[in-house]
Design a protein around this motif. Structure first.
Motif, mmCIF file in Angstrom:
data_model
loop_
_atom_site.group_PDB
_atom_site.id
_atom_site.type_symbol
_atom_site.label_atom_id
_atom_site.label_comp_id
_atom_site.label_asym_id
_atom_site.label_seq_id
_atom_site.Cartn_x
_atom_site.Cartn_y
_atom_site.Cartn_z
ATOM 1 N N LEU A 51 0.822 -1.213 0.000
ATOM 2 C CA LEU A 51 0.000 0.000 0.000
ATOM 3 C C LEU A 51 0.852 1.259 0.000
ATOM 4 O O LEU A 51 0.429 2.291 -0.522
ATOM 5 N N SER A 61 -2.412 -3.356 -7.369
ATOM 6 C CA SER A 61 -3.822 -3.006 -7.296
ATOM 7 C C SER A 61 -4.564 -3.408 -8.570
ATOM 8 O O SER A 61 -5.676 -3.939 -8.514
ATOM 9 N N GLN A 103 -7.598 -5.918 -8.874
ATOM 10 C CA GLN A 103 -8.854 -5.502 -9.499
ATOM 11 C C GLN A 103 -9.319 -6.547 -10.517
ATOM 12 O O GLN A 103 -10.502 -6.912 -10.539
ATOM 13 N N TRP A 148 -14.310 -0.426 -8.025
ATOM 14 C CA TRP A 148 -12.986 -0.748 -7.506
ATOM 15 C C TRP A 148 -12.346 0.471 -6.854
ATOM 16 O O TRP A 148 -11.743 0.366 -5.783
ATOM 17 N N GLN A 178 -11.011 0.719 -3.048
ATOM 18 C CA GLN A 178 -9.648 1.146 -2.727
ATOM 19 C C GLN A 178 -9.653 2.365 -1.807
ATOM 20 O O GLN A 178 -8.895 2.421 -0.846
ATOM 21 N N ASN A 212 -0.617 7.541 -2.726
ATOM 22 C CA ASN A 212 -1.433 6.610 -3.504
ATOM 23 C C ASN A 212 -2.918 6.871 -3.269
ATOM 24 O O ASN A 212 -3.711 6.850 -4.214
#
Length: 86
Positions: free
Chosen positions: A19, A28, A32, A47, A51, A76
């Protein structure tokens, strides 16, 4: 994650280390695709919401992870927010 011991804190941080790394979006995107394949999510917009909620609620436990990963994790998260705004 609700670790009760320092060892459990280390394991939790190791599990979600990505992360706060540069390869977050690569991992990620793979996750997904897996979620789409299994019908857990329906589309990219869903998604992004998953997240957003996950990164907002996540916290690192160990001093090392807090120091080494929190700043990039926040970047992020900010990138996800920006994507959702249009």
């Amino acid at each position: 994650h609700y670790p009760a011991t320092h060892l459990q804190e280390i394991m939790c941080d190791a599990d979600l280390d990505y992360l706060g790394r540069e390869d977050f979006f690569t991992i990620s995107n793979n996750l997904q695709r897996e979620f789409l394949e299994y019908g857990i999510i329906k589309n990219s917009e869903e998604w992004q919401l998953v997240q957003l909620n996950f990164l907002t609620s996540h916290r690192y436990f160990t001093g090392t992870s807090i120091k080494e990963r929190n700043v990039l994790k926040q970047k992020n998260l900010d990138a996800i927010r920006k994507t959702m705004q249009g």
